[in-house]
Design a protein around this motif. Structure first.
Motif, PDB file in Angstrom:
ATOM      1  N   GLN A 203      19.521  36.531  33.151  1.00  0.00           N
ATOM      2  CA  GLN A 203      18.354  36.945  33.966  1.00  0.00           C
ATOM      3  C   GLN A 203      17.598  38.195  33.988  1.00  0.00           C
ATOM      4  OE1 GLN A 203      14.714  35.466  33.646  1.00  0.00           O
ATOM      5  NE2 GLN A 203      15.791  33.754  32.920  1.00  0.00           N
ATOM      6  N   PHE A 207      15.614  41.454  32.714  1.00  0.00           N
ATOM      7  CA  PHE A 207      15.187  42.317  33.002  1.00  0.00           C
ATOM      8  C   PHE A 207      15.337  44.073  33.053  1.00  0.00           C
ATOM      9  CE2 PHE A 207      14.503  38.775  36.864  1.00  0.00           C
ATOM     10  CZ  PHE A 207      13.693  38.435  35.410  1.00  0.00           C
ATOM     11  N   GLN A 222       4.885  51.063  38.869  1.00  0.00           N
ATOM     12  CA  GLN A 222       4.525  49.955  39.640  1.00  0.00           C
ATOM     13  C   GLN A 222       5.929  48.422  38.868  1.00  0.00           C
ATOM     14  OE1 GLN A 222       1.923  51.188  38.272  1.00  0.00           O
ATOM     15  NE2 GLN A 222       0.894  49.999  37.713  1.00  0.00           N
ATOM     16  N   HIS A 223       5.198  48.325  37.458  1.00  0.00           N
ATOM     17  CA  HIS A 223       6.139  47.757  36.855  1.00  0.00           C
ATOM     18  C   HIS A 223       7.760  47.684  36.958  1.00  0.00           C
ATOM     19  CE1 HIS A 223       2.479  47.372  34.000  1.00  0.00           C
ATOM     20  NE2 HIS A 223       2.732  46.810  34.721  1.00  0.00           N
ATOM     21  N   PHE A 226       8.430  46.123  40.370  1.00  0.00           N
ATOM     22  CA  PHE A 226       8.791  45.094  40.572  1.00  0.00           C
ATOM     23  C   PHE A 226       9.787  44.126  39.364  1.00  0.00           C
ATOM     24  CE2 PHE A 226       6.901  40.987  37.851  1.00  0.00           C
ATOM     25  CZ  PHE A 226       6.588  40.350  38.916  1.00  0.00           C
ATOM     26  N   LEU A 227      10.338  44.932  38.371  1.00  0.00           N
ATOM     27  CA  LEU A 227      11.216  45.120  38.331  1.00  0.00           C
ATOM     28  C   LEU A 227      13.251  44.679  38.920  1.00  0.00           C
ATOM     29  CD1 LEU A 227      11.213  45.834  34.264  1.00  0.00           C
ATOM     30  CD2 LEU A 227      11.350  43.722  35.235  1.00  0.00           C
ATOM     31  N   VAL A 230      12.501  41.539  41.416  1.00  0.00           N
ATOM     32  CA  VAL A 230      12.642  40.396  40.520  1.00  0.00           C
ATOM     33  C   VAL A 230      14.136  40.688  40.390  1.00  0.00           C
ATOM     34  CG1 VAL A 230      10.565  39.057  40.444  1.00  0.00           C
ATOM     35  CG2 VAL A 230      11.880  40.861  38.706  1.00  0.00           C
ATOM     36  N   VAL A 234      16.810  37.564  41.724  1.00  0.00           N
ATOM     37  CA  VAL A 234      18.156  36.961  41.318  1.00  0.00           C
ATOM     38  C   VAL A 234      19.607  36.961  41.934  1.00  0.00           C
ATOM     39  CG1 VAL A 234      18.817  35.836  38.685  1.00  0.00           C
ATOM     40  CG2 VAL A 234      16.429  36.398  39.115  1.00  0.00           C
TER      41      VAL A 234
END
Lengths: 827, 64
Positions: A203, A207, A222-223, A226-227, A230, A234
């Motif tokens: 995973q 990312f 912002q992306h 976010f990545l 996450v 994980v």
């Protein structure tokens, strides 16, 4: 024997041309060798399980089932129905919430001997499934254990054992050792960790691809945030759960101030993890979550493979060393019947009955019966001793001749056997340690990395204070010793598999490294350098008959004797070749008299022959050897020299070892001159005979004090403490259980010349480990300056790490190709 | 690109399911005997018992 003797379709042993046992299996008439095989084959065919014969490997299930199927064995099984006995083995299934028949279910672990391939497992499972009353069965091919669950009211435990016996396997109740339970637990936990690390790494890598692509093409803030979030999410379980063994290991190392490989690994993953978390919070320049997960995944897989190889050898050594439960026949006070009971539950004062050929269950005094007792497992000496009422006998020795009754004088906890076990434990705890090469390297490595990291930080602090932290971080990530810490496990795993192919099972992870440092090899004599049984070494013919004819007469006479010497003669002939003997008479410990073809012969000691002629005792050809004379009333026919013969491969092996620069010694419990003769034949200078287990251990300690590394090879009970105390030890699979438990490795085939393979594999493995370590270090040294100068982005670090690890693993696979053949004819 | 706010959490849920399934398999001992499972497919399970039904009496007698 002629060349095309038909072999038994079931067990593969040769059988008579005119065998009366025939059966139609897989639509063809098949020859079988004995009623045992026929009964088993019939049971298999009748139950519709013929496909066993199609799928079994090599066509033979290890041994002929015949001896296990004799009525007395099947009858003995009834002893297992005694509830007291079942106590330790049978587990009551907890009351089922739903069903009415509450306590009726029971389950048990059985150890099954004779399993050789998956077909055997299938056969046993099917046999049990077809037996009414059985709920569930699961047979494990690699551990040879069966888990059986059954209804108690419908089926006795002995019926379960009998059902397995009927298809030709011997099953015995078994309570798993603590060791095995730990193995199962360790295995499951490691797998769970790999699962978490592997799935997590996949995973996070996905990312990370997004983030790397973002570096090139541009990505909305912002992306990106976010990545990163996450990825962190994980990565947290991967770091905390899957990475726990490394963190714990490093913490242990730091506490003991002994730096192993775990320390640099833990520094790298922790630094990368926390810096990435920090960077996620503060919008820093880099995150390394993908590297953290991949490091942990790769390292966990490496450790897991190493652990599995280790577990496998431990499991097989437990299997070879578990001979099942030793049973004793104890007199029952109420009805004077003999009752079976496990030997470790004997109490002082109980009277035990021991048949000829059985192992004496405990220490005691003979009450009735005169017999010969083989104490080889205690003293190493193969010649049995005569024991009469009033004499002491020791548990674990073998009653060879007559049935006896023994009154037990010691509780199992005070027995000689138990004392030896304690000596063994003590020796094991004092075993000299060995530092593994990788650990020594690791120590310097940690130091090096810390020095470089601080130098980098200070230098960059003056050049570009804002970047200093991130550059140091990439130094730490790049230098994560992933390849370095895979270097040894990969090589050792391959080497263990390779050795197992040669019938050699190391039970100890450090076996290979300790073996390489050996300077001295100490052999036990009986059973190790020699075969451990009598054979005819020399024949002096005194008459004009052919030697072969004399041997047949001798063997025919000796077939009536139970004395171990007799087997030296009878082993050479098939029972059909022997001549009928009329009126055989056995004189205890003297010899045998009998009439063959109308002539009365005697075979035995010189005194025994002279009794026949009133007077003159013939002189044996040499004074020291053990000579047996064959004679008629008129004339002496031949002298036979009997001794425990040297193994065929002993001589080339010793020569090979001496050539390789190792000093060989013999340490024997034998009190005779025989060890010296063996030593002379093998050109070994250092020999000690008549040594007790304590003396053997002292001798090894003396060698160790002279800075020698000792390899001990033995098989007897008396060798067990020495095996445990030596730097490295190897037990033969024919040896006693205790010896196998004490040793670092077990030799499964009966050829001690396999040791030459071991030397070859060990040397190669060591070279590979060295290469791997140097390569891994070279990679790190190369990457380090680049990272220190700030040239290594996270994605390059990840690629470099993976490829350097793979190179190390592929290099280790080359160990498979070692070919060290010891040429027996060369010497 | 806002679809990632939906797809990534979805992937995470699947990830949790996958880890759960793997853990369950490991804990229930499914990876313990890999050699045996490799051979299981070879055996003819259908060949079973026609004669087995005829003989149970004789087997039970032996058991007694």
């Amino acid at each position: 024997m002629s060349e095309n003797v038909p072999s038994c379709y079931h067990c593969g042993l040769p059988c008579n041309d005119s065998t009366e046992y025939k059966l139609i299996i897989l639509n063809e008439q098949r020859d079988l060798c004995c009623p045992g095989c026929k009964a088993v084959a019939e049971a298999i065919v009748d139950a519709g399980m013929e496909s066993y014969y199609q799928h079994r490997e090599t066509g033979t299930p290890g041994s002929s089932p015949a001896p296990e199927l004799v009525p007395s064995f099947l009858k003995q099984l009834s002893a297992w129905d005694d509830p007291d006995l079942q106590d330790t083995y049978v587990r009551e299934e907890a009351k089922d919430e739903s069903s009415d028949q509450s306590t009726d279910k029971a389950s048990i672990t059985l150890m099954i001997s004779g399993i050789t391939c998956a077909a055997c497992v299938w056969l046993i499972e099917h046999q049990l499934e077809n037996t009414p009353g059985i709920i569930k069965t699961k047979v494990n091919l690699s551990t040879h254990r069966a888990e059986v669950e059954w209804h108690r009211q419908q089926l006795q435990l002995s019926d379960v054992l009998r059902a397995i016996g009927r298809v030709g396997y011997k099953a015995e109740p078994y309570s798993p050792l603590v060791q095995e339970t730990t193995i199962t637990k360790e295995n499951r936990q490691a797998l769970a960790r790999i699962g978490v690390a592997g799935l997590g790494a996949m995973q996070v890598m996905m990312f990370a691809v997004g983030l790397y692509a973002g570096d090139y093409q541009g990505i909305a803030t912002q992306h990106e945030t976010f990545l990163r979030w996450v990825s962190a999410l994980v990565c947290i379980p991967v770091y905390l759960y899957a990475g726990a063994p490394f963190l714990k290991g490093a913490w242990r190392n730091i506490k003991t101030k002994h730096f192993g490989m775990d320390v640099p690994v833990a520094i790298a993953i922790s630094a990368a993890f926390f810096a990435s978390i920090w960077s996620t919070f503060t919008q820093g320049p880099e995150v390394y979550f993908d590297s953290v997960c991949m490091f942990i995944f790769f390292l966990s897989v490496g450790r897991y493979l190493e652990m599995r190889a280790r577990h496998r050898s431990i499991a097989s050594s437990i299997r070879t060393s578990q001979q099942g439960v030793l049973m004793a026949r104890v007199k029952n006070d109420q009805d004077d019947e003999w009752q079976l009971k496990p030997a470790d539950r004997l109490k002082r004062g109980e009277v035990v009955f021991v048949k000829a050929g059985e192992t004496i269950p405990g220490d005691g005094i003979i009450e009735t019966g005169i017999t010969l007792v083989n104490e080889a497992m205690l003293t190493g000496e193969e010649t049995p001793l005569e024991k009469a009422p009033g004499d002491l006998v020791t548990g674990g020795t073998v009653n060879t001749e007559q049935p006896i009754q023994i009154s037990i004088t010691k509780d199992p906890k005070d027995s000689v056997l138990y004392t030896l076990r304690r000596l063994l434990d003590q020796a094991q705890s004092e075993k000299p340690g060995i530092t593994q090469l990788a650990d020594r390297v690791a120590g310097y490595f940690v130091l090096g990395v810390l020095v470089v990291a601080s130098v980098t930080y200070t230098s960059w602090y003056f050049i570009e204070p804002n970047d200093a932290f991130w550059i140091v971080l990439s130094v730490l990530v790049v230098t994560c010793p992933c390849a370095l810490s895979l270097a040894t496990p990969a090589a050792i795993t391959t080497a263990t598999a390779k050795l197992a192919n040669h019938g050699f099972l190391p039970t100890h992870a450090k076996f290979i490294e300790s073996f390489r440092q050996v300077t001295d090899v100490v052999f036990d004599k009986t059973g190790t350098l020699t075969y451990g049984k009598f054979s005819i070494i020399e024949t002096v013919n005194l008459c004009d008959q052919k030697k072969q004819d004399l041997l047949i007469v001798a063997a025919s006479l000796e077939q009536h004797s139970e004395h171990p010497i007799a087997s030296a003669f009878t082993a050479q002939f098939d029972s059909k070749e022997l001549l009928p003997v009329s009126a055989p008479r056995i004189e205890r410990n003297q010899g045998v008299e009998g009439t063959v073809n109308g002539i009365t012969y005697r075979i035995g000691s010189a005194e025994f022959i002279s009794q026949m002629r009133n007077g003159q005792s013939p002189q044996p050809p040499t004074p020291h050897e053990q000579w047996i004379l064959l004679a008629t009333e008129q004339a002496d026919l031949a002298w036979f020299s009997i001794a425990d013969a040297l193994r065929q491969d002993a001589k080339p092996l010793v020569a090979y070892l001496q050539n390789a620069g190792l000093t060989c010694h013999i340490l024997s419990g034998d009190s005779s001159e025989h060890p010296f003769k063996v030593a002379q034949a093998l050109k070994i200078n250092d020999v000690i005979n008549n040594a007790s287990p304590e003396e053997k251990l002292i001798h090894i300690r003396q060698l160790q004090q002279q800075n020698k590394r000792v390899l001990m090879i033995g098989d007897g009970l008396n060798d067990a403490p020495v095996l445990a105390g030596a730097d490295v030890s190897i037990a033969l699979s024919t040896g006693t259980d205790l010896a196998k438990v004490a040793a670092d490795a077990v030799l499964l085939n009966h050829q001690i010349s396999s040791l030459a393979h071991v030397v070859g594999v060990v040397n190669k493995t060591y070279r590979i480990i060295q290469q791997n370590l140097s390569w891994a270090l070279a990679y790190n040294l190369l990457a380090l300056p680049a990272a220190a100068l700030g040239f290594v982005p996270p994605w390059l670090a990840a690629i470099g790490m993976s490829s350097s690890s793979l190179i190390v693993v592929f290099n280790a696979l080359r160990i498979q190709k070692v070919n060290a053949q010891l040429d027996l004819k060369a010497n | 690109m806002d679809v990632i706010y939906f797809l990534i959490p979805l992937a995470l849920i699947l990830l949790i399911c996958a880890i759960g399934a793997f853990m369950w398999a490991a804990k229930s001992g499914q990876f313990e005997d890999l050699d045996r499972e490799a051979h299981r497919i070879l055996f003819d399970e259908d060949m079973k018992p026609n004669q087995a039904k005829e003989k149970p009496d004789s087997q039970n007698q032996e058991n007694q």
